[in-house]
Design a protein around this motif. Structure first.
Motif, short mmCIF file in Angstrom:
data_model
loop_
_atom_site.label_atom_id
_atom_site.label_comp_id
_atom_site.label_asym_id
_atom_site.label_seq_id
_atom_site.Cartn_x
_atom_site.Cartn_y
_atom_site.Cartn_z
N ALA A 153 0.83 -1.21 0.00
CA ALA A 153 0.00 0.00 0.00
C ALA A 153 0.86 1.26 0.00
O ALA A 153 0.54 2.25 -0.68
CB ALA A 153 -0.93 -0.01 1.21
N TYR B 218 -3.25 -2.31 -6.36
CA TYR B 218 -3.70 -1.46 -5.26
C TYR B 218 -3.89 -0.03 -5.78
O TYR B 218 -4.88 0.65 -5.46
CB TYR B 218 -2.68 -1.50 -4.12
N VAL C 290 -7.81 0.44 -5.30
CA VAL C 290 -8.07 1.13 -4.04
C VAL C 290 -7.86 2.64 -4.18
O VAL C 290 -8.64 3.45 -3.64
CB VAL C 290 -7.17 0.56 -2.92
N GLU D 120 2.59 -9.85 2.93
CA GLU D 120 1.57 -9.54 1.93
C GLU D 120 1.66 -10.43 0.69
O GLU D 120 0.80 -10.38 -0.18
CB GLU D 120 1.68 -8.06 1.55
N LEU E 4 -5.59 -6.84 3.21
CA LEU E 4 -5.14 -6.03 2.10
C LEU E 4 -5.57 -6.66 0.77
O LEU E 4 -6.04 -5.97 -0.14
CB LEU E 4 -3.61 -5.87 2.14
N HIS E 5 -5.43 -7.99 0.64
CA HIS E 5 -5.87 -8.66 -0.57
C HIS E 5 -7.38 -8.51 -0.78
O HIS E 5 -7.84 -8.30 -1.91
CB HIS E 5 -5.48 -10.14 -0.53
N GLN F 269 -9.14 -6.04 0.24
CA GLN F 269 -9.35 -4.64 -0.13
C GLN F 269 -9.13 -4.46 -1.63
O GLN F 269 -9.91 -3.77 -2.30
CB GLN F 269 -8.37 -3.76 0.67
N ILE F 270 -8.08 -5.07 -2.16
CA ILE F 270 -7.82 -4.99 -3.60
C ILE F 270 -8.97 -5.62 -4.39
O ILE F 270 -9.47 -5.05 -5.36
CB ILE F 270 -6.49 -5.68 -3.94
#
Length: 487
Positions: free
Chosen positions: A119, A159, A163, A216, A253-254, A256-257
Protein backbone atom coordinates in the motif's frame (compact mmCIF):
# COMPACT_ATOMS: atom_id res chain seq x y z
CA UNK A 1 5.30 19.07 -24.79
CA UNK A 2 3.09 16.39 -23.23
CA UNK A 3 3.21 12.69 -24.06
CA UNK A 4 0.29 10.78 -25.54
CA UNK A 5 0.98 7.76 -23.37
CA UNK A 6 2.91 6.84 -20.26
CA UNK A 7 4.28 3.31 -19.84
CA UNK A 8 5.14 2.50 -16.21
CA UNK A 9 7.41 -0.43 -15.28
CA UNK A 10 6.95 -1.73 -11.72
CA UNK A 11 9.50 -4.35 -10.55
CA UNK A 12 9.09 -7.21 -8.11
CA UNK A 13 10.53 -7.78 -4.66
CA UNK A 14 14.28 -7.21 -4.70
CA UNK A 15 14.03 -5.44 -8.06
CA UNK A 16 14.76 -1.88 -6.89
CA UNK A 17 18.16 -0.37 -6.08
CA UNK A 18 18.12 1.00 -2.52
CA UNK A 19 20.43 3.61 -0.97
CA UNK A 20 20.88 5.28 2.38
CA UNK A 21 22.45 8.66 3.07
CA UNK A 22 25.52 8.88 5.29
CA UNK A 23 26.00 11.53 7.95
CA UNK A 24 28.19 13.53 5.53
CA UNK A 25 25.38 13.51 2.95
CA UNK A 26 26.97 10.98 0.61
CA UNK A 27 24.78 8.12 -0.71
CA UNK A 28 25.66 4.52 0.11
CA UNK A 29 24.21 1.70 -1.95
CA UNK A 30 22.57 -0.87 0.32
CA UNK A 31 20.95 -3.19 -2.22
CA UNK A 32 21.47 -3.65 -5.94
CA UNK A 33 21.04 -7.44 -6.09
CA UNK A 34 24.75 -7.93 -6.76
CA UNK A 35 27.04 -10.38 -5.01
CA UNK A 36 27.77 -7.79 -2.33
CA UNK A 37 24.08 -7.23 -1.71
CA UNK A 38 23.44 -10.93 -1.34
CA UNK A 39 26.38 -11.35 1.01
CA UNK A 40 25.26 -8.28 2.94
CA UNK A 41 21.81 -9.74 3.52
CA UNK A 42 23.30 -13.02 4.73
CA UNK A 43 26.30 -11.68 6.70
CA UNK A 44 25.18 -8.14 7.65
CA UNK A 45 21.40 -8.39 7.55
CA UNK A 46 20.91 -5.21 9.58
CA UNK A 47 21.61 -3.19 6.42
CA UNK A 48 18.15 -4.15 5.18
CA UNK A 49 16.41 -4.29 8.54
CA UNK A 50 13.48 -1.94 8.98
CA UNK A 51 14.41 -1.65 12.65
CA UNK A 52 17.90 -0.34 11.80
CA UNK A 53 17.23 1.37 8.47
CA UNK A 54 13.62 2.51 8.55
CA UNK A 55 13.95 4.56 5.38
CA UNK A 56 15.98 3.63 2.32
CA UNK A 57 15.83 5.59 -0.92
CA UNK A 58 14.86 3.75 -4.12
CA UNK A 59 16.96 5.12 -6.98
CA UNK A 60 16.47 2.76 -9.93
CA UNK A 61 15.77 -0.78 -11.10
CA UNK A 62 18.33 -3.55 -10.88
CA UNK A 63 20.07 -4.30 -14.15
CA UNK A 64 21.63 -7.72 -13.62
CA UNK A 65 20.50 -11.30 -13.13
CA UNK A 66 20.68 -11.69 -9.39
CA UNK A 67 18.57 -12.97 -6.53
CA UNK A 68 17.12 -12.38 -3.13
CA UNK A 69 18.20 -15.38 -1.00
CA UNK A 70 15.41 -17.86 -0.48
CA UNK A 71 13.38 -16.46 -3.39
CA UNK A 72 13.56 -17.31 -7.06
CA UNK A 73 16.17 -15.31 -8.94
CA UNK A 74 15.23 -11.68 -9.51
CA UNK A 75 16.51 -10.88 -12.97
CA UNK A 76 17.42 -7.41 -14.06
CA UNK A 77 14.92 -5.29 -15.96
CA UNK A 78 17.16 -3.95 -18.71
CA UNK A 79 15.80 -6.54 -21.13
CA UNK A 80 12.21 -5.50 -20.46
CA UNK A 81 13.02 -1.80 -20.85
CA UNK A 82 14.98 -2.43 -24.06
CA UNK A 83 12.07 -4.43 -25.48
CA UNK A 84 9.65 -1.61 -24.77
CA UNK A 85 12.09 0.85 -26.32
CA UNK A 86 12.31 -1.20 -29.52
CA UNK A 87 8.53 -1.37 -29.76
CA UNK A 88 8.04 2.33 -29.00
CA UNK A 89 10.72 4.04 -31.14
CA UNK A 90 12.00 7.33 -29.82
CA UNK A 91 10.58 6.81 -26.33
CA UNK A 92 12.09 8.94 -23.56
CA UNK A 93 12.86 6.86 -20.48
CA UNK A 94 12.84 8.15 -16.90
CA UNK A 95 15.15 5.81 -14.95
CA UNK A 96 13.32 6.52 -11.70
CA UNK A 97 15.98 8.41 -9.75
CA UNK A 98 14.16 10.80 -7.38
CA UNK A 99 16.58 13.66 -8.07
CA UNK A 100 16.42 13.38 -11.86
CA UNK A 101 12.74 13.13 -12.85
CA UNK A 102 11.79 13.61 -16.49
CA UNK A 103 8.19 14.89 -16.64
CA UNK A 104 8.19 14.44 -20.44
CA UNK A 105 9.20 10.76 -20.35
CA UNK A 106 7.16 8.20 -22.28
CA UNK A 107 8.43 5.35 -20.07
CA UNK A 108 8.72 5.63 -16.28
CA UNK A 109 10.72 3.09 -14.28
CA UNK A 110 9.26 2.98 -10.78
CA UNK A 111 11.60 1.73 -8.02
CA UNK A 112 10.25 1.43 -4.48
CA UNK A 113 11.35 0.20 -1.06
CA UNK A 114 10.27 -3.42 -1.45
CA UNK A 115 10.65 -4.09 2.28
CA UNK A 116 7.67 -1.94 3.13
CA UNK A 117 3.96 -2.43 2.52
CA UNK A 118 2.46 -2.75 -0.94
CA UNK A 119 0.00 0.00 0.00
CA UNK A 120 2.85 2.41 0.76
CA UNK A 121 4.50 1.67 -2.59
CA UNK A 122 1.16 2.23 -4.32
CA UNK A 123 0.83 5.65 -2.68
CA UNK A 124 4.23 6.62 -4.14
CA UNK A 125 3.23 5.24 -7.52
CA UNK A 126 0.09 7.38 -7.49
CA UNK A 127 2.17 10.48 -6.71
CA UNK A 128 4.65 9.78 -9.51
CA UNK A 129 1.94 9.23 -12.11
CA UNK A 130 0.05 12.32 -10.95
CA UNK A 131 3.24 14.36 -11.45
CA UNK A 132 3.49 13.19 -15.06
CA UNK A 133 -0.16 13.89 -15.82
CA UNK A 134 -0.31 17.28 -14.13
CA UNK A 135 -1.93 19.95 -16.26
CA UNK A 136 -4.01 17.52 -18.33
CA UNK A 137 -7.78 17.54 -18.28
CA UNK A 138 -9.75 14.52 -17.08
CA UNK A 139 -10.50 13.61 -20.70
CA UNK A 140 -6.82 13.85 -21.66
CA UNK A 141 -5.78 11.64 -18.72
CA UNK A 142 -8.28 8.90 -19.47
CA UNK A 143 -6.58 5.76 -20.80
CA UNK A 144 -3.17 7.41 -20.98
CA UNK A 145 -1.24 5.02 -18.68
CA UNK A 146 -0.15 1.45 -19.44
CA UNK A 147 1.49 -0.47 -16.58
CA UNK A 148 3.67 -3.55 -16.95
CA UNK A 149 4.50 -5.14 -13.61
CA UNK A 150 6.58 -8.11 -12.57
CA UNK A 151 5.90 -10.31 -9.54
CA UNK A 152 5.00 -8.27 -6.43
CA UNK A 153 4.93 -5.15 -8.58
CA UNK A 154 1.62 -6.36 -9.98
CA UNK A 155 0.08 -6.15 -6.50
CA UNK A 156 1.40 -2.61 -6.10
CA UNK A 157 -0.21 -1.69 -9.42
CA UNK A 158 -3.48 -3.42 -8.52
CA UNK A 159 -3.70 -1.46 -5.26
CA UNK A 160 -3.04 1.81 -7.14
CA UNK A 161 -5.61 1.03 -9.83
CA UNK A 162 -8.33 -0.27 -7.54
CA UNK A 163 -8.07 1.13 -4.04
CA UNK A 164 -6.51 4.47 -5.06
CA UNK A 165 -8.64 4.93 -8.17
CA UNK A 166 -5.84 4.76 -10.74
CA UNK A 167 -8.15 2.92 -13.12
CA UNK A 168 -9.50 6.31 -14.22
CA UNK A 169 -6.26 7.09 -16.10
CA UNK A 170 -5.13 3.55 -16.94
CA UNK A 171 -5.53 1.86 -20.32
CA UNK A 172 -4.18 -1.56 -19.28
CA UNK A 173 -2.23 -3.53 -16.68
CA UNK A 174 0.02 -6.40 -17.76
CA UNK A 175 1.28 -8.61 -14.91
CA UNK A 176 4.17 -11.05 -15.31
CA UNK A 177 4.25 -13.84 -12.73
CA UNK A 178 2.38 -11.75 -10.15
CA UNK A 179 1.19 -13.72 -7.08
CA UNK A 180 -2.35 -12.36 -7.32
CA UNK A 181 -3.48 -15.06 -4.88
CA UNK A 182 -0.19 -15.23 -2.99
CA UNK A 183 2.84 -17.53 -3.01
CA UNK A 184 3.31 -20.48 -0.62
CA UNK A 185 7.05 -19.83 -0.78
CA UNK A 186 6.49 -16.70 1.32
CA UNK A 187 4.86 -18.85 4.01
CA UNK A 188 7.92 -21.11 4.02
CA UNK A 189 10.15 -18.04 4.42
CA UNK A 190 8.22 -16.66 7.38
CA UNK A 191 7.76 -19.93 9.27
CA UNK A 192 10.85 -21.99 8.40
CA UNK A 193 13.27 -19.20 7.56
CA UNK A 194 15.98 -18.51 4.97
CA UNK A 195 18.32 -21.41 4.24
CA UNK A 196 21.43 -21.74 2.09
CA UNK A 197 22.71 -25.20 1.27
CA UNK A 198 20.52 -26.63 4.03
CA UNK A 199 21.92 -24.24 6.66
CA UNK A 200 19.56 -21.90 8.50
CA UNK A 201 20.36 -18.17 8.30
CA UNK A 202 18.69 -16.76 11.43
CA UNK A 203 19.97 -13.22 10.94
CA UNK A 204 18.56 -12.90 7.44
CA UNK A 205 15.39 -14.69 8.54
CA UNK A 206 14.81 -12.19 11.33
CA UNK A 207 15.20 -9.27 8.95
CA UNK A 208 12.84 -10.67 6.32
CA UNK A 209 10.22 -11.51 8.94
CA UNK A 210 10.15 -7.80 9.73
CA UNK A 211 9.22 -6.83 6.17
CA UNK A 212 5.46 -6.21 5.76
CA UNK A 213 5.81 -6.97 2.05
CA UNK A 214 6.69 -10.62 2.65
CA UNK A 215 3.56 -11.19 4.73
CA UNK A 216 1.57 -9.54 1.93
CA UNK A 217 2.81 -12.26 -0.42
CA UNK A 218 1.19 -14.99 1.69
CA UNK A 219 -1.49 -17.08 -0.03
CA UNK A 220 -4.94 -15.56 0.39
CA UNK A 221 -6.58 -18.98 -0.07
CA UNK A 222 -6.63 -22.12 2.13
CA UNK A 223 -3.52 -24.15 1.22
CA UNK A 224 -2.35 -25.81 4.47
CA UNK A 225 -3.69 -29.24 5.37
CA UNK A 226 -3.93 -29.96 9.10
CA UNK A 227 -2.76 -33.54 9.47
CA UNK A 228 -4.81 -34.20 12.62
CA UNK A 229 -8.28 -33.49 11.20
CA UNK A 230 -7.69 -33.18 7.44
CA UNK A 231 -9.02 -29.62 7.41
CA UNK A 232 -7.57 -27.03 5.02
CA UNK A 233 -6.43 -23.78 6.63
CA UNK A 234 -5.58 -20.27 5.49
CA UNK A 235 -2.08 -19.13 6.59
CA UNK A 236 -3.61 -16.67 9.06
CA UNK A 237 -5.52 -19.56 10.70
CA UNK A 238 -2.37 -21.43 11.71
CA UNK A 239 -1.61 -21.32 15.45
CA UNK A 240 1.80 -19.73 14.95
CA UNK A 241 2.15 -16.64 17.11
CA UNK A 242 4.71 -14.78 15.03
CA UNK A 243 2.72 -15.32 11.85
CA UNK A 244 -0.92 -14.58 12.65
CA UNK A 245 -0.93 -10.80 13.01
CA UNK A 246 0.92 -10.05 9.78
CA UNK A 247 -0.99 -12.75 7.92
CA UNK A 248 -4.35 -11.30 8.96
CA UNK A 249 -3.32 -7.82 7.83
CA UNK A 250 -2.11 -9.24 4.52
CA UNK A 251 -5.37 -11.10 3.98
CA UNK A 252 -7.29 -7.88 4.64
CA UNK A 253 -5.14 -6.03 2.10
CA UNK A 254 -5.87 -8.66 -0.57
CA UNK A 255 -9.58 -8.43 0.16
CA UNK A 256 -9.35 -4.64 -0.13
CA UNK A 257 -7.82 -4.99 -3.60
CA UNK A 258 -10.45 -7.52 -4.68
CA UNK A 259 -13.36 -5.42 -3.44
CA UNK A 260 -12.01 -2.34 -5.21
CA UNK A 261 -11.68 -4.26 -8.48
CA UNK A 262 -15.22 -5.62 -8.12
CA UNK A 263 -16.45 -2.03 -7.87
CA UNK A 264 -14.61 -0.86 -11.01
CA UNK A 265 -16.77 -0.36 -14.13
CA UNK A 266 -16.71 -3.15 -16.70
CA UNK A 267 -15.46 -0.63 -19.24
CA UNK A 268 -12.40 0.08 -17.09
CA UNK A 269 -8.78 -0.88 -17.84
CA UNK A 270 -7.92 -4.16 -19.49
CA UNK A 271 -6.18 -6.71 -17.27
CA UNK A 272 -3.69 -9.13 -18.83
CA UNK A 273 -1.92 -11.71 -16.68
CA UNK A 274 0.87 -13.94 -17.97
CA UNK A 275 2.08 -16.96 -16.03
CA UNK A 276 4.33 -19.95 -16.47
CA UNK A 277 3.04 -23.50 -16.18
CA UNK A 278 5.84 -26.08 -16.43
CA UNK A 279 8.18 -25.64 -13.45
CA UNK A 280 7.68 -27.46 -10.12
CA UNK A 281 6.73 -24.79 -7.58
CA UNK A 282 6.09 -24.70 -3.81
CA UNK A 283 2.33 -25.17 -3.64
CA UNK A 284 0.95 -27.04 -0.63
CA UNK A 285 1.43 -26.78 3.12
CA UNK A 286 1.16 -29.56 5.73
CA UNK A 287 0.80 -28.80 9.45
CA UNK A 288 1.17 -31.56 12.05
CA UNK A 289 0.52 -29.36 15.09
CA UNK A 290 4.14 -28.37 15.63
CA UNK A 291 5.84 -28.24 12.24
CA UNK A 292 4.95 -26.79 8.84
CA UNK A 293 6.14 -28.36 5.60
CA UNK A 294 5.73 -26.45 2.33
CA UNK A 295 6.12 -28.81 -0.61
CA UNK A 296 5.94 -28.90 -4.39
CA UNK A 297 3.31 -31.60 -4.21
CA UNK A 298 0.03 -30.78 -5.92
CA UNK A 299 -2.66 -32.65 -3.96
CA UNK A 300 -6.07 -33.13 -5.50
CA UNK A 301 -7.71 -30.99 -2.81
CA UNK A 302 -5.67 -27.97 -3.97
CA UNK A 303 -5.73 -28.27 -7.78
CA UNK A 304 -8.80 -26.72 -9.45
CA UNK A 305 -10.47 -28.66 -12.26
CA UNK A 306 -8.73 -28.06 -15.57
CA UNK A 307 -5.41 -27.07 -13.96
CA UNK A 308 -3.91 -30.54 -13.57
CA UNK A 309 -1.11 -29.80 -16.07
CA UNK A 310 -0.23 -26.37 -14.69
CA UNK A 311 2.60 -26.18 -12.15
CA UNK A 312 4.08 -22.69 -11.99
CA UNK A 313 7.25 -20.67 -12.59
CA UNK A 314 9.31 -22.03 -9.69
CA UNK A 315 8.11 -19.28 -7.34
CA UNK A 316 4.43 -18.58 -8.05
CA UNK A 317 1.98 -21.43 -8.73
CA UNK A 318 0.16 -21.02 -12.03
CA UNK A 319 -3.23 -20.81 -10.33
CA UNK A 320 -1.95 -18.07 -8.00
CA UNK A 321 -0.81 -15.92 -10.93
CA UNK A 322 -4.40 -15.63 -12.16
CA UNK A 323 -6.39 -12.67 -10.78
CA UNK A 324 -9.49 -13.57 -8.79
CA UNK A 325 -11.83 -11.88 -11.27
CA UNK A 326 -10.39 -14.01 -14.11
CA UNK A 327 -11.51 -17.28 -12.52
CA UNK A 328 -13.30 -19.30 -15.17
CA UNK A 329 -11.83 -17.25 -18.01
CA UNK A 330 -10.08 -18.86 -20.97
CA UNK A 331 -6.37 -18.79 -20.02
CA UNK A 332 -4.91 -20.21 -23.22
CA UNK A 333 -3.36 -16.85 -24.15
CA UNK A 334 -1.85 -16.36 -20.69
CA UNK A 335 0.56 -19.29 -20.47
CA UNK A 336 4.28 -19.12 -21.16
CA UNK A 337 7.28 -21.35 -20.36
CA UNK A 338 9.76 -18.93 -18.72
CA UNK A 339 10.74 -19.23 -15.08
CA UNK A 340 9.81 -16.47 -12.65
CA UNK A 341 12.79 -14.16 -13.19
CA UNK A 342 13.07 -14.38 -16.99
CA UNK A 343 9.35 -13.60 -17.32
CA UNK A 344 10.32 -9.94 -16.88
CA UNK A 345 12.40 -9.96 -20.06
CA UNK A 346 10.25 -12.11 -22.36
CA UNK A 347 10.45 -10.94 -25.97
CA UNK A 348 6.69 -10.68 -26.37
CA UNK A 349 6.29 -7.96 -23.70
CA UNK A 350 7.42 -5.05 -25.89
CA UNK A 351 5.06 -5.78 -28.82
CA UNK A 352 2.25 -6.36 -26.33
CA UNK A 353 2.74 -2.90 -24.82
CA UNK A 354 3.01 -1.34 -28.28
CA UNK A 355 -0.36 -2.89 -29.14
CA UNK A 356 -1.96 -1.21 -26.16
CA UNK A 357 -0.47 2.14 -27.13
CA UNK A 358 -1.97 1.77 -30.60
CA UNK A 359 -5.21 0.71 -28.90
CA UNK A 360 -5.25 -2.43 -31.02
CA UNK A 361 -7.45 -5.30 -29.98
CA UNK A 362 -5.28 -7.87 -28.22
CA UNK A 363 -7.77 -10.70 -28.51
CA UNK A 364 -5.29 -12.37 -30.85
CA UNK A 365 -2.56 -12.52 -28.19
CA UNK A 366 -1.30 -16.09 -28.23
CA UNK A 367 0.02 -18.13 -25.38
CA UNK A 368 2.32 -21.13 -25.22
CA UNK A 369 1.41 -23.35 -28.14
CA UNK A 370 3.93 -26.12 -27.52
CA UNK A 371 2.35 -29.12 -25.84
CA UNK A 372 5.68 -30.10 -24.26
CA UNK A 373 7.92 -28.04 -21.99
CA UNK A 374 10.99 -28.47 -19.78
CA UNK A 375 10.75 -27.82 -16.05
CA UNK A 376 13.76 -26.99 -13.87
CA UNK A 377 14.41 -27.37 -10.14
CA UNK A 378 17.60 -25.87 -8.70
CA UNK A 379 18.09 -23.99 -5.42
CA UNK A 380 18.95 -20.32 -5.76
CA UNK A 381 21.81 -20.19 -3.22
CA UNK A 382 24.63 -22.63 -2.44
CA UNK A 383 27.74 -22.89 -0.32
CA UNK A 384 31.17 -23.35 -1.92
CA UNK A 385 32.58 -26.86 -1.81
CA UNK A 386 29.16 -28.50 -2.16
CA UNK A 387 27.71 -29.99 -5.36
CA UNK A 388 24.67 -28.32 -6.92
CA UNK A 389 21.74 -30.75 -7.35
CA UNK A 390 19.70 -30.24 -10.51
CA UNK A 391 16.37 -31.85 -11.39
CA UNK A 392 14.56 -31.50 -14.71
CA UNK A 393 11.18 -32.76 -15.81
CA UNK A 394 9.60 -32.94 -19.26
CA UNK A 395 5.97 -31.90 -19.03
CA UNK A 396 3.21 -32.19 -21.57
CA UNK A 397 -0.22 -30.73 -21.51
CA UNK A 398 -2.75 -33.54 -21.06
CA UNK A 399 0.12 -35.88 -20.15
CA UNK A 400 1.66 -36.37 -23.60
CA UNK A 401 5.26 -36.09 -22.38
CA UNK A 402 5.29 -38.78 -19.68
CA UNK A 403 6.13 -41.66 -22.02
CA UNK A 404 8.48 -39.53 -24.14
CA UNK A 405 10.76 -38.17 -21.44
CA UNK A 406 13.30 -41.03 -21.16
CA UNK A 407 14.09 -40.72 -24.86
CA UNK A 408 15.49 -37.18 -24.54
CA UNK A 409 19.20 -36.71 -23.68
CA UNK A 410 19.34 -33.99 -21.04
CA UNK A 411 22.37 -31.96 -19.94
CA UNK A 412 22.96 -29.37 -17.21
CA UNK A 413 25.52 -26.64 -17.83
CA UNK A 414 26.90 -24.00 -15.46
CA UNK A 415 28.83 -20.88 -16.53
CA UNK A 416 30.00 -18.01 -14.29
CA UNK A 417 28.06 -14.81 -14.99
CA UNK A 418 31.25 -12.77 -14.61
CA UNK A 419 32.72 -14.51 -17.67
CA UNK A 420 30.02 -15.57 -20.16
CA UNK A 421 32.79 -16.71 -22.55
CA UNK A 422 34.13 -19.27 -20.05
CA UNK A 423 33.86 -22.94 -20.93
CA UNK A 424 30.75 -24.24 -19.17
CA UNK A 425 30.78 -27.11 -16.73
CA UNK A 426 28.52 -29.77 -18.22
CA UNK A 427 27.06 -32.93 -16.70
CA UNK A 428 24.50 -35.37 -18.10
CA UNK A 429 21.29 -35.78 -16.13
CA UNK A 430 20.21 -39.37 -15.62
CA UNK A 431 16.63 -40.58 -15.94
CA UNK A 432 15.04 -41.57 -12.61
CA UNK A 433 12.05 -43.78 -13.35
CA UNK A 434 10.86 -43.64 -9.72
CA UNK A 435 10.34 -39.87 -9.78
CA UNK A 436 9.79 -39.40 -13.52
CA UNK A 437 12.58 -36.82 -13.71
CA UNK A 438 16.16 -36.32 -14.83
CA UNK A 439 18.60 -35.87 -11.94
CA UNK A 440 22.25 -34.99 -11.52
CA UNK A 441 24.75 -32.81 -9.67
CA UNK A 442 26.98 -30.06 -10.95
CA UNK A 443 30.37 -30.08 -9.22
CA UNK A 444 31.08 -27.47 -6.57
CA UNK A 445 31.15 -23.98 -8.12
CA UNK A 446 33.30 -21.00 -7.21
CA UNK A 447 31.73 -18.17 -5.16
CA UNK A 448 29.78 -15.81 -7.38
CA UNK A 449 26.83 -15.90 -9.73
CA UNK A 450 26.40 -18.69 -12.26
CA UNK A 451 23.93 -19.31 -15.05
CA UNK A 452 22.61 -22.89 -14.93
CA UNK A 453 21.05 -24.09 -18.17
CA UNK A 454 19.33 -27.42 -18.79
CA UNK A 455 18.89 -28.59 -22.37
CA UNK A 456 16.96 -31.53 -23.77
CA UNK A 457 17.67 -32.58 -27.36
CA UNK A 458 15.25 -34.07 -29.85
CA UNK A 459 12.28 -34.33 -27.52
CA UNK A 460 9.50 -36.06 -29.47
CA UNK A 461 6.81 -33.57 -30.36
CA UNK A 462 8.90 -30.58 -29.23
CA UNK A 463 12.42 -30.73 -30.70
CA UNK A 464 15.13 -29.06 -28.61
CA UNK A 465 14.11 -27.54 -25.28
CA UNK A 466 16.11 -25.31 -22.94
CA UNK A 467 15.54 -23.53 -19.65
CA UNK A 468 17.93 -21.47 -17.52
CA UNK A 469 18.29 -19.86 -14.12
CA UNK A 470 20.90 -17.88 -12.20
CA UNK A 471 22.21 -19.24 -8.90
CA UNK A 472 24.51 -17.71 -6.30
CA UNK A 473 27.38 -19.45 -4.55
CA UNK A 474 28.08 -17.45 -1.40
CA UNK A 475 31.42 -17.36 0.34
CA UNK A 476 32.31 -19.22 3.51
CA UNK A 477 31.13 -16.31 5.62
CA UNK A 478 27.56 -17.48 5.11
CA UNK A 479 28.31 -20.69 6.99
CA UNK A 480 29.85 -18.65 9.80
CA UNK A 481 26.75 -16.49 9.90
CA UNK A 482 24.60 -19.56 10.28
CA UNK A 483 26.72 -20.86 13.14
CA UNK A 484 26.81 -17.49 14.91
CA UNK A 485 23.10 -16.77 14.53
CA UNK A 486 23.58 -14.14 11.87
CA UNK A 487 25.80 -11.84 13.92
Amino acid sequence: MTVRHLVVVVPGIGGSVLERTRADGRPVRVWDAGVGGIGGLLLRPGRLSLAEEERLRPVGLITSKHLLPGWTVVHGYEGLVAGIGRSVPGARIDLGHPERPDPRADVLLFPYDFRRSIAEAADRLAAQIHLRLAGLSAAERRGRVVVVAHSMGGLVARYWMGVLGGWRVCRALVTLGTPHRGAPKALDWLVNGVRVGGLAMPGATGVIRGWPSVAELLPRYPMVRHESDGGIRYPHELPIGGLRRGARRAFALHRQIEEAWEAMPRSGPEMRARFSWSHPTPTAGHWDGTRLRVTRERPAWLVPPGWQDDLGDGTVPATSALPIEDSGRDTSAMRTRERHGPLAAAEWVGPLIAGYLRRDSLARLRGDERPVSLGLEVDEAHLPGAPVPVRATVHGRSGEAASLAPAAPVWALARPDADPTAEPVAVPLEWDADTGAFRGELPALEPGLHTVTVTARDVPGAGDLSVGETVAVVDDGAEAAAEEGGA
